[in-house]
Scaffold this active site. Sequence first.
Site, PDB file in Angstrom:
ATOM      1  N   SER A   1       0.817  -1.212   0.000  1.00 40.26           N
ATOM      2  CA  SER A   1       0.000   0.000   0.000  1.00 40.26           C
ATOM      3  C   SER A   1       0.851   1.262   0.000  1.00 40.26           C
ATOM      4  O   SER A   1       1.919   1.311   0.626  1.00 40.26           O
ATOM      5  CB  SER A   1      -0.896   0.006   1.241  1.00 40.26           C
ATOM      6  OG  SER A   1      -1.514   1.263   1.430  1.00 40.26           O
TER       7      SER A   1
ATOM      8  N   GLU B   1       0.203   3.714   1.664  1.00 41.56           N
ATOM      9  CA  GLU B   1       0.225   4.195   3.048  1.00 41.56           C
ATOM     10  C   GLU B   1       1.564   3.885   3.718  1.00 41.56           C
ATOM     11  O   GLU B   1       1.933   4.533   4.695  1.00 41.56           O
ATOM     12  CB  GLU B   1      -0.914   3.568   3.846  1.00 41.56           C
ATOM     13  CG  GLU B   1      -2.292   4.111   3.524  1.00 41.56           C
ATOM     14  CD  GLU B   1      -2.529   5.506   4.098  1.00 41.56           C
ATOM     15  OE1 GLU B   1      -1.924   5.849   5.127  1.00 41.56           O
ATOM     16  OE2 GLU B   1      -3.336   6.254   3.497  1.00 41.56           O
TER      17      GLU B   1
ATOM     18  N   TYR C   1      -1.952   0.181  10.423  1.00 45.72           N
ATOM     19  CA  TYR C   1      -2.174  -0.481   9.138  1.00 45.72           C
ATOM     20  C   TYR C   1      -0.933  -0.388   8.267  1.00 45.72           C
ATOM     21  O   TYR C   1      -0.465  -1.387   7.710  1.00 45.72           O
ATOM     22  CB  TYR C   1      -3.372   0.137   8.429  1.00 45.72           C
ATOM     23  CG  TYR C   1      -3.481  -0.251   6.969  1.00 45.72           C
ATOM     24  CD1 TYR C   1      -3.976  -1.507   6.605  1.00 45.72           C
ATOM     25  CD2 TYR C   1      -3.093   0.628   5.960  1.00 45.72           C
ATOM     26  CE1 TYR C   1      -4.070  -1.871   5.273  1.00 45.72           C
ATOM     27  CE2 TYR C   1      -3.185   0.278   4.630  1.00 45.72           C
ATOM     28  CZ  TYR C   1      -3.672  -0.973   4.284  1.00 45.72           C
ATOM     29  OH  TYR C   1      -3.759  -1.326   2.956  1.00 45.72           O
TER      30      TYR C   1
END
Length: 349
Positions: free
Chosen positions: A132, A134, A155
């Site tokens: 990801s 992120e 996460y």
Amino acid sequence: MKGKSALITGITGQDGSYLAELLLSKGYIVHGIIRRASTFNTARVDHIYSDIHDPKTRLFMYYGDLSDAEQISNIIYNVKPDEVYHLGAQSHVRVSFDIPEYTGNITALGTTRILEAMRRSGNHIKFYQASSSEMFGAALPPQSETTPFMPRSPYAAAKVYAYWMAVNYRNGYNMFASNGILFNHESPRRGETFVTRKITRAIAAILTKKQNQLYLGNLDAERDWGFAPEYVEGMWKILQEKLPGDYVLGTGETHSVREFVNETFKYAGLDSEKYVAIDPRYFRPTEVEKLRAAPSKARNQLGWTPKITFRDLVKIMVDADMRAAGLAPIGEGDEILAKKFPQRWWTKD
């Protein structure tokens, strides 16, 4: 001749459902792992799921959980897939702050359980890890395959762990394990708690008088937004390479949540100032301010270039949620899809 087979974790999610359709269109036999739940959770794949007793069936489902190593091993041993696409995770960033241990167990250790099951199987299986954007967190954009990870959420930290486990199994055991570092990608199948879908659903609810206010968090966060069906094509391309590797997939453009709000409301003929309010509950303890992909490696090596622009995406999602609410769609989103994907392989918006 027997076609290729693939195993998808997270098959009932946005990406998993599109990927299943893509692989079926290419002649694959597709196997998916789903979690047992007290409510139906297969809506995104029900339209492609047929009778398991039909000899022509090419889509099979198995109950499993990323916390259960034994069941994961059993599925991989029995299915013997050619490719594994690991998309399953606790994938909501804001929620990961509330359940950090669970997020680590499922999103991080779940990846290790799959990789270890593949290693022990002794089969030559290609593995795709859904990494990801992120993970880049506080790193300055644009972010590429060489940008250092600076995660800003449980996460993201769990995804960094999973990324490096894929790399370690690749290097240590000579396994074909690749990472796709995907930037934000949306569609009408996006989960209803994610900000883009929350916005487009709210517009349909406002137009049908079922909602009069939309509460959001940080409107200034900037993201690189693309169209999910194009990104699952990128996943497939990554596993068709001769050698494993890591790839950033994104549009190379960035837009704020505020821009997404303004574009969607404008398209629907509404004034966002009348309906949108800020609720501090939706702010993250640590925010990722700006993500923008540098996808030249994917473009040059995979031949992957997205067609759908930011404004295209807005129109596609608003039209779909208006249709779902029983309203006549404005139609520009439908025209965009017909023009840019005249022979699209997915069958439901």
